[in-house]
Design an enzyme around this catalytic site. Structure first.
Site, PDB file in Angstrom:
ATOM      1  N   ILE A   7       0.880  -1.290  -0.060  1.00 18.30           N
ATOM      2  CA  ILE A   7       0.007  -0.072  -0.026  1.00 18.30           C
ATOM      3  C   ILE A   7       0.805   1.251   0.118  1.00 18.30           C
ATOM      4  CG2 ILE A   7      -1.754   1.174   1.186  1.00 18.30           C
ATOM      5  CD1 ILE A   7      -2.697  -1.363   2.774  1.00 18.30           C
ATOM      6  N   ASP A 105       8.167  -0.035   3.053  1.00 18.96           N
ATOM      7  CA  ASP A 105       8.401  -0.241   1.758  1.00 18.96           C
ATOM      8  C   ASP A 105       9.955  -0.184   1.466  1.00 18.96           C
ATOM      9  OD1 ASP A 105       8.565   2.565   2.059  1.00 18.96           O
ATOM     10  OD2 ASP A 105       7.784   2.935   0.021  1.00 18.96           O
TER      11      ASP A 105
END
Length: 254
Positions: A7, A105
Site C-alpha cells: 500500500i 516499503d
C-alpha cells in the site's frame, strides 16, 4: 497462494505467488477512506479463481493499513499473515539514526534488492516520492535520498505557474520543446533522468569508491517504465520488487 500487498501513498499493488513465481499482479489507487468491507469487495473481485493461503503486506499509509488489518481479520481470518512493522524479522539491519523513520516499503525493497544483486545496490523507486535506497554489500540498509516525485513536481508547476498546466507524461519529440506542452515534458522527463543519474553517481562513489560501477542500480515503481530508457545508470528494472521482498519476508516469518 501467497497474497502480497504493497500500500503506497498513490497506488496499491497486490500480487499472488504460486511458490516462488509471481502468478499475477494488479495496481489500484490507494484511498485511505475505503472501509474494510470496500477493500474486501475489491480484493475478492480481483482474486477470483486464486486460492489465497497466506498474506504478506506493508504500507506507508497508516489509515489504509488500519482498514487492511480489519479486512484481513474479517475476511481472511486464520490465514498466516505477516505485516511488515517493528518486531517482524526481515533480515535487514537498519543503519539509520532513527530506524523507526524508515518506511516499510524501503525495508522490503532493500531485502529484495540484495536477494537479486547479492552485493551492493541502489534502489530507485519512482513513486509519489523518488526514493534512493542504498544497500550495503552485506544487505544492510544504509540510508539514501528522498526527492519529490515526478507527478508531485508536475502538479506543483501547474498550481504555481499561471500559464503552465498538467501534461501527459510521455516522451516529447525532442529535448528542445517547440511548444509549452513539449517543453514541460522535456523538463520533467530529461530533468528527472539527469537527477537520477547525478544522485546515483554520488551514492555509488560513496558506497563503493573502489568500484562504483559494480553497484547494481535497480529501478522500480509505477513511473519506472517511463524513466528507465533515459537513465544511463539504471542496470535493472524490477516492477514487482516490493512484492518479491514481501514474499521473502513472509518465508522468513513462517
Amino acid at each position: 497462494m501467497l497474497l502480497a500487498i504493497d500500500i503506497g501513498n498513490t497506488n496499491t499493488v497486490l500480487g499472488v505467488f504460486d511458490g516462488d513465481r509471481l502468478d499475477r499482479s494488479w495496481r489500484i489507487k490507494t484511498d485511505a477512506r475505503n472501509t474494510a468491507d470496500e477493500l474486501a469487495l475489491t480484493f475478492q473481485g480481483l482474486l477470483a479463481g486464486h486460492e489465497v493461503t497466506g498474506v504478506a503486506a506493508c504500507s506507508t499509509v497508516p489509515g489504509a493499513l488500519f482498514e487492511l488489518r480489519a479486512m484481513l481479520a474479517a475476511y481472511y481470518a486464520g490465514l498466516p499473515t505477516v505485516v511488515v512493522e517493528p518486531g517482524v524479522h526481515t533480515g535487514v539491519n537498519l543503519l539509520y539514526d532513527n530506524p523507526r523513520e524508515v518506511g516499510a516499503d524501503r525495508i522490503v525493497n532493500t531485502l529484495a534488492a540484495y536477494h537479486l544483486a547479492r552485493g551492493p545496490a541502489i534502489v530507485v523507486d519512482f513513486g509519489t516520492t523518488t526514493n534512493f535506497d542504498v544497500v550495503s554489500a552485506r544487505g544492510d540498509f544504509l540510508g539514501g535520498a528522498l526527492a519529490p516525485g515526478i507527478e508531485i513536481s508536475l502538479d506543483a508547476l501547474a498550481a504555481r505557474a499561471a500559464q503552465l498546466r498538467k501534461v501527459e507524461l510521455v516522451e516529447p519529440r525532442a529535448p528542445i520543446g517547440k511548444n509549452t506542452v513539449e517543453a514541460l515534458q522535456s523538463g520533467i522527463l530529461y530533468g528527472f533522468a539527469g537527477q537520477v543519474d547525478g544522485l546515483v553517481a554520488r551514492l555509488r562513489a560513496e558506497l563503493a569508491p573502489a568500484d562504483p560501477g559494480g553497484v547494481a542500480v535497480i529501478a522500480t515503481g509505477g513511473l519506472a517504465p517511463l524513466m528507465i530508457a533515459h537513465c544511463a545508470t539504471v542496470t535493472r528494472h524490477e516492477p514487482d520488487l516490493t512484492l518479491l521482498g514481501l514474499r521473502l519476508i513472509f518465508q522468513r516469518n513462517l
